[in-house]
Motif scaffolding. Structure first.
Motif, PDB file in Angstrom:
ATOM      1  N   UNK A 125       3.983 -13.335  -6.185  1.00  0.00           N
ATOM      2  CA  UNK A 125       5.376 -13.577  -5.792  1.00  0.00           C
ATOM      3  C   UNK A 125       6.093 -12.225  -5.774  1.00  0.00           C
ATOM      4  N   UNK A 126       6.203 -11.645  -4.600  1.00  0.00           N
ATOM      5  CA  UNK A 126       6.895 -10.368  -4.466  1.00  0.00           C
ATOM      6  C   UNK A 126       7.582 -10.295  -3.111  1.00  0.00           C
ATOM      7  N   UNK A 127       8.318  -9.203  -2.903  1.00  0.00           N
ATOM      8  CA  UNK A 127       9.089  -9.017  -1.671  1.00  0.00           C
ATOM      9  C   UNK A 127       8.457  -7.966  -0.765  1.00  0.00           C
ATOM     10  N   UNK A 128       7.166  -7.738  -0.927  1.00  0.00           N
ATOM     11  CA  UNK A 128       6.494  -6.718  -0.128  1.00  0.00           C
ATOM     12  C   UNK A 128       6.209  -7.180   1.296  1.00  0.00           C
ATOM     13  N   UNK A 130       3.599  -8.923   1.964  1.00  0.00           N
ATOM     14  CA  UNK A 130       2.173  -9.191   1.942  1.00  0.00           C
ATOM     15  C   UNK A 130       1.771 -10.124   0.810  1.00  0.00           C
ATOM     16  N   UNK A 131       2.761 -10.694   0.153  1.00  0.00           N
ATOM     17  CA  UNK A 131       2.491 -11.599  -0.952  1.00  0.00           C
ATOM     18  C   UNK A 131       2.704 -13.049  -0.552  1.00  0.00           C
ATOM     19  N   UNK A 132       3.096 -13.855  -1.538  1.00  0.00           N
ATOM     20  CA  UNK A 132       3.277 -15.284  -1.283  1.00  0.00           C
ATOM     21  C   UNK A 132       4.449 -15.545  -0.337  1.00  0.00           C
ATOM     22  N   UNK A 133       5.487 -14.700  -0.392  1.00  0.00           N
ATOM     23  CA  UNK A 133       6.662 -14.895   0.456  1.00  0.00           C
ATOM     24  C   UNK A 133       6.463 -14.213   1.799  1.00  0.00           C
ATOM     25  N   UNK A 134       6.641 -14.974   2.877  1.00  0.00           N
ATOM     26  CA  UNK A 134       6.594 -14.375   4.201  1.00  0.00           C
ATOM     27  C   UNK A 134       7.990 -13.867   4.563  1.00  0.00           C
ATOM     28  N   UNK A 135       8.113 -13.291   5.752  1.00  0.00           N
ATOM     29  CA  UNK A 135       9.344 -12.589   6.104  1.00  0.00           C
ATOM     30  C   UNK A 135      10.576 -13.491   6.071  1.00  0.00           C
ATOM     31  N   UNK A 136      10.467 -14.708   6.580  1.00  0.00           N
ATOM     32  CA  UNK A 136      11.628 -15.601   6.595  1.00  0.00           C
ATOM     33  C   UNK A 136      12.035 -16.034   5.197  1.00  0.00           C
ATOM     34  N   UNK A 137      11.062 -16.154   4.286  1.00  0.00           N
ATOM     35  CA  UNK A 137      11.389 -16.469   2.894  1.00  0.00           C
ATOM     36  C   UNK A 137      12.223 -15.338   2.288  1.00  0.00           C
ATOM     37  N   UNK A 138      11.827 -14.103   2.585  1.00  0.00           N
ATOM     38  CA  UNK A 138      12.546 -12.941   2.064  1.00  0.00           C
ATOM     39  C   UNK A 138      13.944 -12.871   2.666  1.00  0.00           C
ATOM     40  N   UNK A 326       4.951  -0.237  -7.126  1.00  0.00           N
ATOM     41  CA  UNK A 326       4.088  -0.657  -8.225  1.00  0.00           C
ATOM     42  C   UNK A 326       2.760  -1.203  -7.728  1.00  0.00           C
ATOM     43  N   UNK A 327       2.789  -1.877  -6.593  1.00  0.00           N
ATOM     44  CA  UNK A 327       1.595  -2.579  -6.131  1.00  0.00           C
ATOM     45  C   UNK A 327       0.987  -1.949  -4.882  1.00  0.00           C
ATOM     46  N   UNK A 328       1.377  -0.704  -4.628  1.00  0.00           N
ATOM     47  CA  UNK A 328       0.903  -0.036  -3.416  1.00  0.00           C
ATOM     48  C   UNK A 328      -0.603   0.001  -3.309  1.00  0.00           C
ATOM     49  N   UNK A 329      -1.274   0.347  -4.411  1.00  0.00           N
ATOM     50  CA  UNK A 329      -2.738   0.431  -4.371  1.00  0.00           C
ATOM     51  C   UNK A 329      -3.352  -0.936  -4.090  1.00  0.00           C
ATOM     52  N   UNK A 330      -2.750  -1.981  -4.670  1.00  0.00           N
ATOM     53  CA  UNK A 330      -3.274  -3.332  -4.455  1.00  0.00           C
ATOM     54  C   UNK A 330      -2.995  -3.805  -3.035  1.00  0.00           C
ATOM     55  N   UNK A 331      -1.822  -3.396  -2.514  1.00  0.00           N
ATOM     56  CA  UNK A 331      -1.467  -3.823  -1.158  1.00  0.00           C
ATOM     57  C   UNK A 331      -2.445  -3.258  -0.140  1.00  0.00           C
ATOM     58  N   UNK A 332      -2.930  -2.053  -0.392  1.00  0.00           N
ATOM     59  CA  UNK A 332      -3.867  -1.441   0.549  1.00  0.00           C
ATOM     60  C   UNK A 332      -5.183  -2.201   0.600  1.00  0.00           C
ATOM     61  N   UNK A 333      -5.526  -2.851  -0.528  1.00  0.00           N
ATOM     62  CA  UNK A 333      -6.789  -3.575  -0.596  1.00  0.00           C
ATOM     63  C   UNK A 333      -6.619  -5.048  -0.239  1.00  0.00           C
ATOM     64  N   UNK A 334      -5.378  -5.549  -0.314  1.00  0.00           N
ATOM     65  CA  UNK A 334      -5.142  -6.967  -0.103  1.00  0.00           C
ATOM     66  C   UNK A 334      -5.164  -7.302   1.390  1.00  0.00           C
ATOM     67  N   UNK A 335      -5.820  -8.353   1.736  1.00  0.00           N
ATOM     68  CA  UNK A 335      -5.835  -8.791   3.132  1.00  0.00           C
ATOM     69  C   UNK A 335      -4.505  -9.442   3.442  1.00  0.00           C
TER      70      UNK A 335
END
Length: 424
Positions: A125-128, A130-138, A326-335
């Protein structure tokens, strides 16, 4: 010393701690107390971990249909389950009833799976984006429906629900997902599970807005049965601008309040957790909110405070920047999860939503500027009136001085007679 938020069954009262050696005491006088505190904290951590394991043991005994979503989450994202649904949060929320906490935890993941879908339910659950929330949710969150207000003087968390902030083409699902995000933020504060969160619901305002009964039901069920939070609802009502007398305006508000409260009671909400506020004269609502402990910078500007939705928009942007960092490294690996909208449609929705939010913020700024100008105008009018009064006083003094200068002997005789009369 045991903290108030620790479970009763993990009390450490009466536990003896190993004493430090004499040589250690002689070298460091405060070392024994530091050591005892360290051992105490270590013991509490161990007991909390045991409490978490108790919840997991109870979940093993629940029917499969109750815990299916939870088991999927454990299988697909065990770290996420640990970080975003700590069993201790649910234990505190359920007053350390292990069975109730286990059932609530499983229902949390079932609702999360239903609302986010299998593609996004098990993402952070983040505002990146690339997480659970898509753009319209944000975008729904950035619009401020719902929004977080600054804490009260005593540290109480406050959520503002103002349906006028709804972006028309965004869905109820967008709003529920943004509510999941806020609940995750609030749950990091232990007081949210013990003392609870205040929900400031703007029910009626001068411009009348009806409410979505179906959406409201689901939202309150999430708060009551799913999120690891306790809450109290404060319904704010300012009579709308409808034709008729003051009594007719209040009747329209009372009818709306009665319908809203009845809906809450029908789904099992506790009447003790609902408080209704009416503004019968200008400034009354501001006074009531300040008496509750809200500060001026935590009270919406349309209720007399200085908080505006643009501040929440800034908070969202800062949170997004922090989470990306904070999650940049994970975002690069996350599909990256696929959006439910085609790229062109998603870009158009984002643009429209941003335009709406920008327009609202622009209107709010203009309103604030107009209010400031009116206040400045009132100040200048008062200052002009004061200067005119001073001018009249000085003119009177000048006339007296001119009279004395024109006939000083007569003025002196008159003053002598006045002094004689006063002496008698």
């Amino acid at each position: 010393m045991q903290r108030a938020t620790d479970p009763p069954f993990v009390s450490t009262e009466g536990t003896s701690f190993p004493a430090a050696s004499a040589s250690f005491q002689g070298t460091h006088e405060r070392a024994p107390s530091v050591l005892r505190e360290h051992n105490h904290q270590q013991k509490l951590d161990e007991l909390r971990e045991r409490a978490r394991n108790h919840v997991k043991e109870v979940i093993e005994q629940l029917p499969l249909e109750v815990k299916t979503a939870y088991l999927q989450a454990i299988e697909k994202a065990p770290d996420l389950v640990r970080n975003e649904s700590d069993p201790m949060q649910f234990l505190r929320r359920c007053d350390y009833d292990i069975w109730a906490a286990a059932q609530r935890l499983c229902r949390y993941w079932q609702e999360r799976l239903d609302i986010f879908g299998p593609d996004r339910a098990f993402l952070p659950l983040d505002l990146t984006g690339n997480g659970a929330l898509e753009q319209n949710d944000i975008l729904s969150l950035q619009a401020g429906f719902p929004a977080l207000l600054p804490k009260t003087k005593l540290g109480q968390q406050v959520v503002l629900v103002d349906r006028r902030q709804h972006v028309p083409f965004l869905t109820i699902q967008n709003r529920w997902r943004s509510a999941f995000y806020l609940a995750n933020i609030l749950a990091k504060d232990e007081h949210a599970q013990t003392e609870g969160v205040w929900i400031l619901n703007i029910l009626s305002m001068p411009r009348y807005h009806d409410y979505d009964r179906k959406g409201m039901r689901r939202a309150h069920i999430l708060c009551r049965d799913v999120f690891p939070l306790k809450g109290k609802i404060h319904l704010v009502n300012i009579p709308p601008n409808v034709k008729g007398s003051q009594s007719a305006r209040m009747y329209s508000v009372q009818k709306l309040v009665s319908s809203f409260v009845s809906t809450l009671l029908d789904i099992g909400s506790n009447a003790v957790n609902i408080e209704v506020h009416f503004e019968r004269e200008t400034g009354q609502m501001l006074s009531e909110l300040e008496e509750m402990g809200l500060q001026r910078d935590g009270i919406p500007d349309f209720l007399g405070g200085s908080w505006g939705f643009e501040k929440f928009g800034t908070w969202c942007r800062e949170r997004a920047e922090k989470e990306v960092k904070e999650r940049g490294a994970h975002l690069a690996q996350r599909q990256e999860a696929k959006s439910t909208e085609p790229p062109a449609a998603a870009a158009e929705s984002k643009k429209r939503a941003k335009n709406i939010i920008h327009s609202r913020q622009k209107r709010a700024r203009r309103k604030q500027e107009l209010t400031s100008m009116m206040e400045e105008k009132d100040r200048l009018v008062r200052e002009i009136e004061s200067l005119r009064a001073e001018e009249e006083r000085l003119a009177g003094l000048l006339q007296q001085a001119q009279a004395i200068a024109a006939d000083p002997e007569s003025h002196g005789l008159r003053r002598a007679l006045q002094s004689t009369q006063m002496a008698r």
